[in-house]
Design an enzyme around this catalytic site. Structure first.
Site, PDB file in Angstrom:
ATOM      1  N   SER A  11       2.949  -2.516 -10.637  1.00 17.78           N
ATOM      2  CA  SER A  11       2.930  -2.889 -12.054  1.00 17.78           C
ATOM      3  C   SER A  11       2.110  -4.142 -12.325  1.00 17.78           C
ATOM      4  O   SER A  11       1.859  -4.474 -13.474  1.00 17.78           O
ATOM      5  CB  SER A  11       4.350  -3.121 -12.579  1.00 17.78           C
ATOM      6  OG  SER A  11       5.153  -1.990 -12.385  1.00 17.78           O
ATOM      7  N   GLU A  31      -7.812  -3.156   9.214  1.00 15.84           N
ATOM      8  CA  GLU A  31      -7.398  -2.403   8.020  1.00 15.84           C
ATOM      9  C   GLU A  31      -7.851  -0.959   8.190  1.00 15.84           C
ATOM     10  O   GLU A  31      -9.011  -0.703   8.470  1.00 15.84           O
ATOM     11  CB  GLU A  31      -8.028  -3.041   6.765  1.00 15.84           C
ATOM     12  CG  GLU A  31      -7.909  -2.233   5.491  1.00 15.84           C
ATOM     13  CD  GLU A  31      -6.488  -1.814   5.145  1.00 15.84           C
ATOM     14  OE1 GLU A  31      -5.603  -2.679   5.088  1.00 15.84           O
ATOM     15  OE2 GLU A  31      -6.271  -0.599   4.958  1.00 15.84           O
ATOM     16  N   VAL A  81      -4.705   1.399  13.676  1.00 21.77           N
ATOM     17  CA  VAL A  81      -4.123   1.102  14.985  1.00 21.77           C
ATOM     18  C   VAL A  81      -3.450   2.355  15.548  1.00 21.77           C
ATOM     19  O   VAL A  81      -2.639   2.988  14.878  1.00 21.77           O
ATOM     20  CB  VAL A  81      -3.114  -0.063  14.873  1.00 21.77           C
ATOM     21  CG1 VAL A  81      -2.388  -0.289  16.196  1.00 21.77           C
ATOM     22  CG2 VAL A  81      -3.831  -1.337  14.421  1.00 21.77           C
ATOM     23  N   SER A  98       8.225  -4.801  -3.363  1.00 22.90           N
ATOM     24  CA  SER A  98       8.342  -5.755  -4.448  1.00 22.90           C
ATOM     25  C   SER A  98       9.468  -6.728  -4.098  1.00 22.90           C
ATOM     26  O   SER A  98      10.505  -6.294  -3.589  1.00 22.90           O
ATOM     27  CB  SER A  98       8.683  -5.011  -5.740  1.00 22.90           C
ATOM     28  OG  SER A  98       8.783  -5.898  -6.802  1.00 22.90           O
ATOM     29  N   CYS A 142     -17.939   0.624 -21.450  1.00 28.59           N
ATOM     30  CA  CYS A 142     -16.578   0.425 -21.966  1.00 28.59           C
ATOM     31  C   CYS A 142     -16.082  -0.987 -21.661  1.00 28.59           C
ATOM     32  O   CYS A 142     -15.530  -1.657 -22.519  1.00 28.59           O
ATOM     33  CB  CYS A 142     -15.620   1.441 -21.361  1.00 28.59           C
ATOM     34  SG  CYS A 142     -16.063   3.145 -21.711  1.00 28.59           S
ATOM     35  N   HIS A 160       6.940 -11.690 -10.747  1.00 29.43           N
ATOM     36  CA  HIS A 160       8.369 -11.709 -11.040  1.00 29.43           C
ATOM     37  C   HIS A 160       8.931 -13.126 -11.066  1.00 29.43           C
ATOM     38  O   HIS A 160       8.412 -14.026 -10.415  1.00 29.43           O
ATOM     39  CB  HIS A 160       9.110 -10.859 -10.005  1.00 29.43           C
ATOM     40  CG  HIS A 160       8.777  -9.395 -10.119  1.00 29.43           C
ATOM     41  ND1 HIS A 160       9.153  -8.640 -11.200  1.00 29.43           N
ATOM     42  CD2 HIS A 160       8.061  -8.573  -9.303  1.00 29.43           C
ATOM     43  CE1 HIS A 160       8.707  -7.398 -11.041  1.00 29.43           C
ATOM     44  NE2 HIS A 160       8.034  -7.331  -9.910  1.00 29.43           N
TER      45      HIS A 160
END
Lengths: 485, 411
Positions: free
Chosen positions: A47, A33, A172, A343, A407, A51
């Site tokens: 989002s 990574e 890479v 997506s 919070c 789906h």
């Protein structure tokens, strides 16, 4: 740098799902990574919608894998302990043309195997979501929302617990085919592996070229988002979308698993895959456009904005193509090449992983890993417990009684677990993704100092070596004053 | 369940002053709940001086100012908890506190809300551009430097002329950073004139009014900002963009009263202050809930926070003793020259101090309080600035009936 049976390039949701599926077998697996954590690019910048599978052409991998992924998401979230809510979603319309499009969408969805799709009249829409604006709607009961960070981190951590090694900060730079293996060079050295998987997301075209499978044209579709305060979540029980076109879902409003509301995305074609800035005009446009379907957007409730880029494989005419998942033995033996994983790859990640394993199995017999454990215990969130459980948690571990993030009400115990995460990530954003600290309305105004100090103390990191998110994202130049001897 | 006459949420300047004053008034069954390791609130990180001129007639640093109240609280033996975070205050005044020893629930007769405020963030402003490391609110920068001994950057640009931003301009300069400029979107500074003199002018740091950051650059750490001039509607003027290379952006763009607990308890907020609507006893519209200090409305000087909290103690003491407070039927309205007043409602049965802020700069003006057509109080001012809180005494004898009061600025 070591020898592997399989090296996965890219630790996003797809790469991590593939790594986890592969860890069911006796294989030495590594993930390369380029960032300092999973989920820094497309997997974390979307989002967060699970789906239903109705929006894709029948017969495509997108349709098939999305429907499968949707079906399995409940079980996956239970196994891995990440937030998922099958809250449903609506597509709202106004015109006769919209109505026809929705009818076509339902028919397509049914052909794809998506279930529980139906039309709602205005009253039914209002009963379901009093805040939605529309003359009628399509309701997909099986759609839902997921915490995209939580999901990706969970897949990666479970993969790691089952023996997969993650190598961060490994971009890479070259791939070479050896006699019967691959030599993969990164900024840290060369790794040898029998199999290589290209799940590089935005880098899929580049890696595909390096593997010798040339010619894929990958464009970026950049979308910007605005995040609203958690108090607004009460007004949105499920995502509201406009009627989609064939290529674009439209600007929608989505509730998140943490109770915020997100608005977006627009869609701009980009070639720079590293620029995530959000321009003023886009923020204005998002708010204006989304207000047509959900008129509760006020600037006073903004807490943050972000953007994400989807890698789309297009043909010579610029038409967006299906997922490409292939082995091309004549060009690149023992390489699984995934191109255009946009997506619904978040929804479809595990079925994609299973498909990749299936393709490898056509070439060799994989021996099951008897110690594979599909379960992962996530970090128990103090704020989500009832008072009795809270008291019990504090009794077991007093650090649960010390609030660090005001919070989101994240405790010291949770931050400590995140700092000592199985992947060895130690960026501030890594802690944020794993705990929700610094994600609330004060955006770390109260807790970030404590968290930075805990990272220093727990991991023995010098102040100047603390990183916010990316490699050179230093937070401090050092100390203000050296202590007097 | 544990019972207390009064639970004070927050041991900063307001909570401490309220506790000490309550003790002097004979209310001793009080508990202060403070989430930090020590009391004092934000003053702990305000190591500059300038505190205490009004309250003590001498100039002190923030920690010194706070210590005077902490010493009083300790001397009186007022119970307090530190490292204790209030998770929830129920509408019937049960306070739930998380501590390392366990979850504690306390039934209070009266709850004093003194949680202070938080800073407006980059996300709340919606500043366009990338999201690199190196963007800090002024208070976070101050905490890093003064409490954690961490240096946060070398080349600095500051957005907003709030007081903490200007104080950090000086602090960063003294510690060897280069502060290039302060940009303020408004045509007038939002902080106090004395800070412009002592923190900017003394160090040759330019202040550009009617300017704002229109883009932040940098994928990893901040590499620069684009700044634009704005028109009278505060919209950037195309063609005025100028780039500044920097590694750090400090935001001093406003404070927001921290009322999450209040909202959950059912306290009604005033959208103008984002604090509670209160009467002259500092009681909110929710009976038995009181508020003072920056959680009620953002103050310019801590001295006024202390004085306000001491005043609040009068009302709380009366409430604890009598179980009820007189009605406050007279509302105070503002015209468009005045942003807000505190209190928003009065009884008319005693003299009160009305705190207010004007909406823009006025010169040679008079702040006037009227009932019907009758002037009931006024204050002539050479200069009235939004940065400064104005206080006007209102005598009960001047009132004519229970009609609403209107506040305005006339020139």
């Amino acid at each position: 740098m070591g020898k592997f049976d399989v090296l996965v390039i890219g630790g996003g949701v797809v790469g991590s799902a593939i790594a986890r599926e592969l860890s069911r077998y006796r294989l030495t697996i590594g993930v390369l990574e380029k960032n300092l954590d999973v989920c820094y690019e497309t997997s974390g910048r979307n989002s967060g919608v699970v789906h239903g599978g109705f929006a894709y052409d029948t017969g495509t991998l997108k349709a098939k894998l999305c429907v499968e992924g949707n079906r399995g998401m409940g079980q996956l979230s239970e196994e891995l302990g990440f937030a998922f809510k099958r809250c449903g979603k609506v597509l709202v319309g106004k015109t006769a043309e919209d109505f026809e499009q929705l009818k076509r969408t339902i028919a397509q969805g049914e052909r794809n195997g998506a279930t529980n799709l139906r039309l709602l009249n205005k009253q039914e829409l209002h009963d379901l979501i009093p805040t939605a604006v529309g003359e009628f709607a399509m309701f997909s009961e099986n759609s839902g929302i997921v915490d995209p960070f939580g999901c990706t981190v969970a897949l990666a951590e479970n993969a790691a617990q089952n023996g997969v090694t993650y190598f961060f900060d490994n971009e890479v730079t070259a791939i070479e085919r050896g006699k019967d293996d691959w030599k993969i060079t990164t900024n840290h050295g060369t790794y040898e592996t029998r199999w290589v998987i290209n799940s590089a997301g935005l880098g899929c075209g580049k890696i595909s070229d390096m593997l010798g499978i040339k010619g894929y044209h990958v464009i970026g579709s950049k979308g910007d988002y605005i995040i609203l305060d958690q108090r607004m979540g009460e007004l949105l029980p499920m995502p509201i979308y406009p009627v989609p076109s064939n290529t674009y879902m439209g600007i929608h409003v989505t509730n998140t698993t943490d109770g915020n509301v997100i608005i977006g995305p627009n869609a701009e074609t980009v070639t720079d895959f590293s620029y995530y800035g959000v321009p003023q005009r886009n923020m204005d446009y998002l708010a204006e456009s989304a207000s047509e379907i959900w008129p509760y957007i006020k600037k006073a409730d903004y807490i943050r904005n972000y953007s994400g880029i989807l890698p789309k494989w297009v043909d010579d005419n610029g038409v967006i193509q299906d997922f490409k998942i292939e082995i091309r033995p004549e060009l690149a033996p023992n390489a699984v090449n995934l191109v255009g994983m946009e997506s619904p790859a978040l929804t479809a990640a595990v079925p994609i992983g299973r498909m990749v394993v299936g393709m490898i199995k056509e070439y060799e017999t994989l021996e099951e890993n008897p110690s594979f454990d599909p379960h992962r215990k996530g970090i128990i969130r103090f704020s989500e417990q009832d008072d009795e459980t809270k008291a019990k948690l504090i009794a077991e571990d007093p650090d649960y009684g010390e609030l660090i993030c005001r919070c989101e009400k994240v405790t010291k115990a949770e931050i400590l677990q995140a700092i000592h995460n199985p992947l060895g990530v130690h960026t501030m954003v890594g802690i944020k993704y794993r705990t929700r600290s610094m994600m609330g309305r004060c955006q770390g105004g109260y807790c970030q100092m404590r968290i930075a100090k805990m990272i220093e103390e727990e991991l023995g990191v010098k102040p100047e070596d603390i990183r916010y998110a990316r490699k050179n994202s230093w937070v401090f130049t050092g100390e203000v004053r050296k202590e007097e001897a | 369940m544990e019972k207390r006459d009064v639970v004070i949420v927050g041991g900063g300047p307001a909570g401490l002053a309220a506790a000490a004053e309550l003790y002097r008034k004979g209310v001793k069954d009080v508990l202060i709940v403070e989430r930090e390791k020590t009391m004092g609130g934000i003053l702990r990180q305000c190591i500059h001086d300038g505190f205490g001129l009004t309250r003590f007639g001498t100039t002190l640093s923030g920690p010194e100012y706070a210590q005077r109240f902490i010493d009083e609280v300790k001397e009186y033996g007022i119970p307090y908890m530190v490292n204790a975070t209030v998770l929830n205050v129920s509408p019937d005044k049960v306070v739930t506190v998380a501590t390392t020893e366990g979850l504690r629930k306390i039934q209070a007769k009266a709850v004093i809300l003194t949680m202070g405020c938080r800073e407006r963030t980059r996300g709340a402003l919606g500043i366009p551009g990338e999201r690199p490391a190196g963007v800090f609110t002024a208070g976070v920068a101050q905490a890093y430097m003064n409490l954690y001994n961490r240096m946060i950057g070398k080349e600095v640009v500051i957005l907003g002329s709030g007081d903490i931003g200007m104080i950090m301009a000086r602090r960063l300069t003294l510690e060897g950073a280069h502060v290039q400029a302060v940009f303020e979107i408004q045509p007038i500074p939002s902080g106090l004139p004395r800070n412009i003199e002592q923190c900017l002018n003394d160090y040759n740091i330019p202040l550009y009014l009617s300017h704002t950051i229109t883009e932040i650059h940098g994928n990893e750490r901040v590499t620069g900002v684009t700044v634009s001039e704005v028109d009278e509607h505060m919209k950037p003027i195309p063609g005025t963009e100028k780039d500044y290379a920097c590694d750090t952006v400090i935001l001093s763009v406003g404070l927001i009263p921290e009322n999450e607990l209040s909202i959950d308890a059912g306290v009604v907020l005033d959208p103008r202050t984002r604090g509670a609507v209160v009467d002259e006893y500092f009681q909110t519209e929710k009976e038995g809930f009181f508020a003072a200090g920056n959680v009620l409305h953002v103050h310019d000087l801590v001295d006024f926070v202390s004085l306000e909290a001491e005043k609040l103690a009068d009302g709380v003491a009366k409430y604890v003793a009598e179980g009820v407070l007189p009605e406050c039927p007279i509302t105070i309205r503002t015209d468009k020259s005045v942003n807000h007043t505190v209190p928003q409602k009065i009884s008319g049965k005693q003299d009160v101090n009305v705190s207010l802020r004007v909406n823009r700069k006025f010169e040679n003006c008079t702040v006037v309080l009227k009932q019907g057509g009758t002037v009931i109080a006024k204050k002539a001012m050479k200069k009235a600035l939004p940065a400064e809180m104005i206080q006007i005494p209102l005598k009960k004898d001047a009132l004519v009936g229970t009609e609403e009061i209107e506040v305005s600025v006339v020139c």
